[in-house]
Design a protein around this motif. Structure first.
Motif, PDB file in Angstrom:
ATOM      1  N   LEU A   1      13.955  21.937   0.737  1.00  0.00           N
ATOM      2  CA  LEU A   1      14.532  22.333   2.018  1.00  0.00           C
ATOM      3  C   LEU A   1      15.984  21.870   2.103  1.00  0.00           C
ATOM      4  O   LEU A   1      16.417  20.998   1.349  1.00  0.00           O
ATOM      5  CB  LEU A   1      13.726  21.730   3.172  1.00  0.00           C
ATOM      6  CG  LEU A   1      12.244  22.118   3.267  1.00  0.00           C
ATOM      7  CD1 LEU A   1      11.639  21.528   4.545  1.00  0.00           C
ATOM      8  CD2 LEU A   1      12.055  23.622   3.233  1.00  0.00           C
TER       9      LEU A   1
ATOM     10  N   GLU B   1       0.984  21.363  10.432  1.00  0.00           N
ATOM     11  CA  GLU B   1       1.826  21.389  11.627  1.00  0.00           C
ATOM     12  C   GLU B   1       1.728  20.072  12.395  1.00  0.00           C
ATOM     13  O   GLU B   1       2.744  19.511  12.826  1.00  0.00           O
ATOM     14  CB  GLU B   1       1.391  22.551  12.518  1.00  0.00           C
ATOM     15  CG  GLU B   1       2.194  22.700  13.796  1.00  0.00           C
ATOM     16  CD  GLU B   1       1.675  23.816  14.681  1.00  0.00           C
ATOM     17  OE1 GLU B   1       2.455  24.352  15.487  1.00  0.00           O
ATOM     18  OE2 GLU B   1       0.472  24.159  14.575  1.00  0.00           O
TER      19      GLU B   1
ATOM     20  N   ASP C   1       4.646  17.245  12.940  1.00  0.00           N
ATOM     21  CA  ASP C   1       5.010  16.879  14.306  1.00  0.00           C
ATOM     22  C   ASP C   1       4.954  15.364  14.491  1.00  0.00           C
ATOM     23  O   ASP C   1       5.858  14.754  15.082  1.00  0.00           O
ATOM     24  CB  ASP C   1       4.065  17.581  15.285  1.00  0.00           C
ATOM     25  CG  ASP C   1       4.548  17.482  16.728  1.00  0.00           C
ATOM     26  OD1 ASP C   1       5.760  17.268  16.948  1.00  0.00           O
ATOM     27  OD2 ASP C   1       3.698  17.614  17.633  1.00  0.00           O
TER      28      ASP C   1
ATOM     29  N   ASN D   1       2.544  31.069   0.882  1.00  0.00           N
ATOM     30  CA  ASN D   1       2.106  30.676   2.225  1.00  0.00           C
ATOM     31  C   ASN D   1       2.524  29.243   2.533  1.00  0.00           C
ATOM     32  O   ASN D   1       3.001  28.937   3.636  1.00  0.00           O
ATOM     33  CB  ASN D   1       0.591  30.826   2.332  1.00  0.00           C
ATOM     34  CG  ASN D   1       0.100  30.579   3.753  1.00  0.00           C
ATOM     35  OD1 ASN D   1       0.716  31.024   4.719  1.00  0.00           O
ATOM     36  ND2 ASN D   1      -1.013  29.868   3.875  1.00  0.00           N
TER      37      ASN D   1
ATOM     38  N   LYS E   1       5.045  27.617   1.235  1.00  0.00           N
ATOM     39  CA  LYS E   1       6.504  27.568   1.404  1.00  0.00           C
ATOM     40  C   LYS E   1       6.900  27.994   2.813  1.00  0.00           C
ATOM     41  O   LYS E   1       7.752  27.359   3.464  1.00  0.00           O
ATOM     42  CB  LYS E   1       7.173  28.464   0.367  1.00  0.00           C
ATOM     43  CG  LYS E   1       8.699  28.373   0.395  1.00  0.00           C
ATOM     44  CD  LYS E   1       9.312  29.158  -0.761  1.00  0.00           C
ATOM     45  CE  LYS E   1      10.840  29.002  -0.748  1.00  0.00           C
ATOM     46  NZ  LYS E   1      11.478  29.743  -1.881  1.00  0.00           N
ATOM     47  N   GLU E   2       6.259  29.045   3.306  1.00  0.00           N
ATOM     48  CA  GLU E   2       6.572  29.531   4.657  1.00  0.00           C
ATOM     49  C   GLU E   2       6.202  28.492   5.711  1.00  0.00           C
ATOM     50  O   GLU E   2       6.990  28.195   6.622  1.00  0.00           O
ATOM     51  CB  GLU E   2       5.817  30.834   4.907  1.00  0.00           C
ATOM     52  CG  GLU E   2       6.060  31.413   6.292  1.00  0.00           C
ATOM     53  CD  GLU E   2       5.245  32.687   6.527  1.00  0.00           C
ATOM     54  OE1 GLU E   2       5.158  33.127   7.689  1.00  0.00           O
ATOM     55  OE2 GLU E   2       4.678  33.233   5.545  1.00  0.00           O
ATOM     56  N   LEU E   3       4.994  27.902   5.587  1.00  0.00           N
ATOM     57  CA  LEU E   3       4.511  26.950   6.587  1.00  0.00           C
ATOM     58  C   LEU E   3       5.317  25.648   6.555  1.00  0.00           C
ATOM     59  O   LEU E   3       5.670  25.098   7.605  1.00  0.00           O
ATOM     60  CB  LEU E   3       3.031  26.656   6.352  1.00  0.00           C
ATOM     61  CG  LEU E   3       2.060  27.813   6.612  1.00  0.00           C
ATOM     62  CD1 LEU E   3       0.655  27.455   6.118  1.00  0.00           C
ATOM     63  CD2 LEU E   3       2.021  28.168   8.094  1.00  0.00           C
TER      64      LEU E   3
ATOM     65  N   THR F   1       8.383  25.166   5.396  1.00  0.00           N
ATOM     66  CA  THR F   1       9.754  25.412   5.857  1.00  0.00           C
ATOM     67  C   THR F   1       9.819  25.406   7.381  1.00  0.00           C
ATOM     68  O   THR F   1      10.723  24.803   7.979  1.00  0.00           O
ATOM     69  CB  THR F   1      10.266  26.756   5.308  1.00  0.00           C
ATOM     70  OG1 THR F   1      10.226  26.723   3.881  1.00  0.00           O
ATOM     71  CG2 THR F   1      11.692  27.016   5.768  1.00  0.00           C
ATOM     72  N   LYS F   2       8.854  26.059   8.004  1.00  0.00           N
ATOM     73  CA  LYS F   2       8.836  26.102   9.469  1.00  0.00           C
ATOM     74  C   LYS F   2       8.576  24.721  10.063  1.00  0.00           C
ATOM     75  O   LYS F   2       9.230  24.312  11.034  1.00  0.00           O
ATOM     76  CB  LYS F   2       7.760  27.082   9.938  1.00  0.00           C
ATOM     77  CG  LYS F   2       7.663  27.184  11.452  1.00  0.00           C
ATOM     78  CD  LYS F   2       6.567  28.161  11.862  1.00  0.00           C
ATOM     79  CE  LYS F   2       6.436  28.222  13.386  1.00  0.00           C
ATOM     80  NZ  LYS F   2       5.345  29.152  13.808  1.00  0.00           N
ATOM     81  N   ALA F   3       7.618  23.965   9.478  1.00  0.00           N
ATOM     82  CA  ALA F   3       7.198  22.689  10.062  1.00  0.00           C
ATOM     83  C   ALA F   3       8.195  21.566   9.830  1.00  0.00           C
ATOM     84  O   ALA F   3       8.396  20.708  10.706  1.00  0.00           O
ATOM     85  CB  ALA F   3       5.825  22.286   9.506  1.00  0.00           C
TER      86      ALA F   3
ATOM     87  N   THR G   1      11.601  21.828   8.581  1.00  0.00           N
ATOM     88  CA  THR G   1      13.043  22.069   8.714  1.00  0.00           C
ATOM     89  C   THR G   1      13.669  21.283   9.867  1.00  0.00           C
ATOM     90  O   THR G   1      14.815  20.803   9.747  1.00  0.00           O
ATOM     91  CB  THR G   1      13.329  23.575   8.865  1.00  0.00           C
ATOM     92  OG1 THR G   1      13.003  24.235   7.622  1.00  0.00           O
ATOM     93  CG2 THR G   1      14.793  23.833   9.189  1.00  0.00           C
TER      94      THR G   1
END
Length: 690
Positions: A45, A133, A137, A228, A230-232, A234-236, A238
């Motif tokens: 990232l 997630e 968090d 999948n 990588k997408e998750l 990156t979102k969580a 970043t």
């Protein structure tokens, strides 16, 4: 004819085959097998977090590992701040309260936890997106509240309190402080004072400085697809703010100027902790790294190690003796060899450990030892390859430690290539007996006299003294003068008066006690009943089943262990009768054969030491008169063992003080029996002694 010819040809072929192969000799080992390690898919990232993904579809589960590869941090007068931070991480987030967070994790059958520089989570693969997630968090938006801070601070202080007289904890603290110095991150330790210096603002500041993504790695292993993940991820992750942790430089630790014993007096110790250590500079990318591991394995890596075979199998000094060598890319670390030994053989154990370290340095190891050790490493390596975590951990090590890309692919080849000379060279480089620091933690009154006579390689080994806080101190004085006119009878009378008075005790016809202890997660139950008529019953149960039971009824008695009954001899009954009295001290006064041996420390208290028999010694508090400790010497499988019973937490029952905590130690085993109930002149019937 054809059948006869065929049989003749086959016989000739088999004869030639057997002639060519010598079946009395084992076959020569073949070449090391080729290791094909799949490399994880990786991405990074923008904030610096490096991600590794290992796809494994065997089970519908996923494991997530977060590791921050930060250099060590000196916490100084706020030592404990990292512990407080790690205990608060994972208690929800700024968007999810703690209780709701934990309830959802439990509902999903998952797990999320954090350390000061790490985190982990696991779940079924169908819940992976949500658990990832939640973990992100909790890591990025921690729930640092004043309420949680005070709770975790109280827990940490309670834990430190329980370690005050824990011999192993004191020993470990001393090993590190003496090796590195208390001004080094690896040598400092947490105290009540430093914890009380820490505020919630300190925890938040430590988090902002050190829990950052610059040197962080996230490893995802299991039933997932790379795209999948990588997408998750990156979102969580970043939103994790890019930052670089501060770096510090520290004075390099060094070995002692000469081989010496550093002694820490712990009067409550029933055995000595002996550690021989020296500083090493070892990194995984060093050319002799594997040779150092093999040398350590031969010396003390397990039950086949020389230390174990010497100190346990040959001498019977201990239940086990081992060594370890560490590696670290940031700072020098330790080589150490250790054992927990009986007080009587503390000095001999020091000498034997030093001898074994010297021997592996000065004498080549045997071909058999080297062959067996290589086989052990090969077996471990091959078994580890069956775990998907292995691929991730190996890839992580290559990244963190700056290892060659083929480090693990050629691992077995390099292990098999190690020679006897390589092992000796590594031992000479990393094991030290010329400047060794021997850290001994134990009961000084039992061991100092012989420790001060220790010599090695023709030189006397000096003893330097330290207190529990690893500050230099004077040699303890164990010759505290007994007050003039004080006798053993005076000590017993003071004890009897302290717990209720002679008249009150003589009026007791019976009492019953129930206590409980924990052993390896299981509950031990102790039931004891005594009467004034030479009746005694003691039953130790686990999960409701009797493990050991002793019964005396007048001149008859028996013992049961694991369902087997044995009638006691007259001599055994006589010995148990002395202890079967509700208050044995009443008998001690009548017997008149006890002697006052002097004054010794029991924990933090001074105590009169009374010799009851050749096998039994009892200690009574000089100030309060209460009984503090009983020490019994027993023969177990041909070895002399010391059984120690500490008595504390006295409470009033029917006008008599009874100890409500009985801490029993024998060898490495320790049980804290907490009394649940005591009845005086009640709860005892003749049937209890049948």
């Amino acid at each position: 004819m054809k059948k006869t010819l065929l049989f003749t040809i086959l016989s000739l072929f088999l004869t030639m085959s057997y002639a060519q192969i010598d079946r009395t000799q084992p076959p020569k080992p073949g070449p090391a097998p080729k290791i094909n390690l799949d490399e994880p898919n990786t991405f990074e990232l923008n904030n610096g977090l490096k991600v590794m993904v290992v796809e494994n579809k065997k089970l519908p589960r996923v494991r997530i590992q977060l590791e921050l590869d930060n250099p060590p941090v000196l916490e100084g007068e706020k030592a404990g701040v990292s512990s407080l931070m790690s205990s608060m991480l994972g208690n929800g987030s700024q968007s999810i309260p703690k209780d709701d967070f934990n309830e959802e994790v439990d509902f999903l059958g998952a797990n999320i936890s954090f350390g000061a520089s790490s985190g982990s989570a696991s779940s079924l693969s169908k819940y992976f997106p949500r658990i990832l997630e939640m973990m992100a968090d909790a890591a990025i938006n921690p729930n640092f509240t004043a309420e949680e801070f005070e709770k975790e601070k109280a827990k940490l202080l309670t834990g430190l309190k329980t370690e005050e007289n824990d011999v192993s904890a004191i020993s470990y603290r001393a090993q590190l402080a003496l090796a590195y110095g208390k001004g080094h991150p690896y040598g400092e330790y947490t105290t009540e004072e430093t914890v009380n210096n820490v505020s919630l603002a300190d925890v938040e500041q430590y988090y902002r400085k050190n829990f950052v993504p610059a040197n962080a790695y996230l490893v995802v292993i299991g039933d997932v697809a790379f795209d999948n993940v990588k997408e998750l991820v990156t979102k969580a992750f970043t939103p994790w703010t890019r930052a670089v942790p501060p770096t510090y430089s520290y004075t390099n630790p060094s070995d002692a100027q000469y081989t010496q014993i550093n002694f820490i007096d712990t009067p409550n110790a029933v055995q000595s902790e002996v550690i021989v250590q020296n500083i090493v500079n070892l990194k995984m990318n060093d050319n002799d790294y594997l040779s150092a591991l093999v040398a350590n394995q031969i010396l003390g890596g397990g039950g086949e190690g020389r230390l174990f075979l010497n100190l346990r199998e040959d001498k019977g000094y201990t239940y086990g003796s081992y060594s370890s060598i560490r590696d670290d890319k940031y700072e020098p670390v330790r080589f150490s060899a250790e054992a927990q030994v009986r007080n009587q053989v503390t000095d001999s154990s020091v000498v034997e450990i030093l001898k074994e370290i010297d021997r592996i340095k000065n004498e080549p190891v045997s071909a058999e030892e080297l062959k067996n050790t290589k086989a052990k490493y090969t077996g471990r390596f091959v078994m580890a390859l069956e775990q998907p975590e292995t691929v991730a951990n190996y890839a992580l090590n290559i990244e963190k430690e700056g290892l060659p890309k083929d480090f693990y692919k050629t691992y077995l080849e390099r292990i098999n290539a190690i020679t006897i000379e390589d092992v000796q060279n590594a031992a000479q480089k990393y094991f030290n007996t010329d400047n060794a620091r021997v850290v001994v933690t134990g009961k000084g009154s039992d061991v100092i006299e012989n420790l001060e006579k220790v010599s090695f390689n023709g030189k006397k080994v000096p003893v330097l003294y330290y207190d529990k806080n690893v500050n230099k101190t004077e040699r303890p004085d164990y010759n505290a003068a007994v007050p003039k006119g004080m006798t053993a009878e005076n000590v017993i009378e003071k004890y009897l008066e302290a717990i209720g008075g002679k008249d009150k005790l003589e009026a007791v016809e019976s009492y019953a006690m129930v206590a409980e202890a924990e052993m390896q997660g299981m509950k031990l139950e102790l039931e004891m009943k005594k009467t004034s008529k030479n009746q005694f019953m003691q039953d130790v149960r686990m999960m409701g089943n009797s493990m050991q039971k002793q019964v005396i009824d007048g001149d008859r008695g028996y013992m049961m262990a694991q369902g087997q009954r044995k009638d006691l001899t007259e001599e055994e009954i006589k010995a148990l009768k002395e202890e079967s009295a509700a208050f044995p001290e009443l008998n001690y006064l009548v017997a008149g054969n006890i002697t006052l041996e002097g004054i010794e420390a029991v924990g933090d208290k001074k105590a009169y030491k009374l010799k009851i028999t050749d096998e039994k010694t009892v200690f009574y508090d000089v100030e309060s008169g209460l009984k503090l400790q009983e020490v019994q010497v027993q023969e177990v499988q041909g070895q002399t063992m010391q059984q120690n019973m500490r008595l504390s937490d006295y409470k009033d029952v029917s006008g008599i003080l009874f100890p409500f905590k009985l801490s029993q130690t024998m060898g490495p085993q320790k049980f804290d029996f907490i009394v649940k109930e005591i009845k005086v002149n009640d709860g005892v019937t003749p049937a209890d002694f049948e």
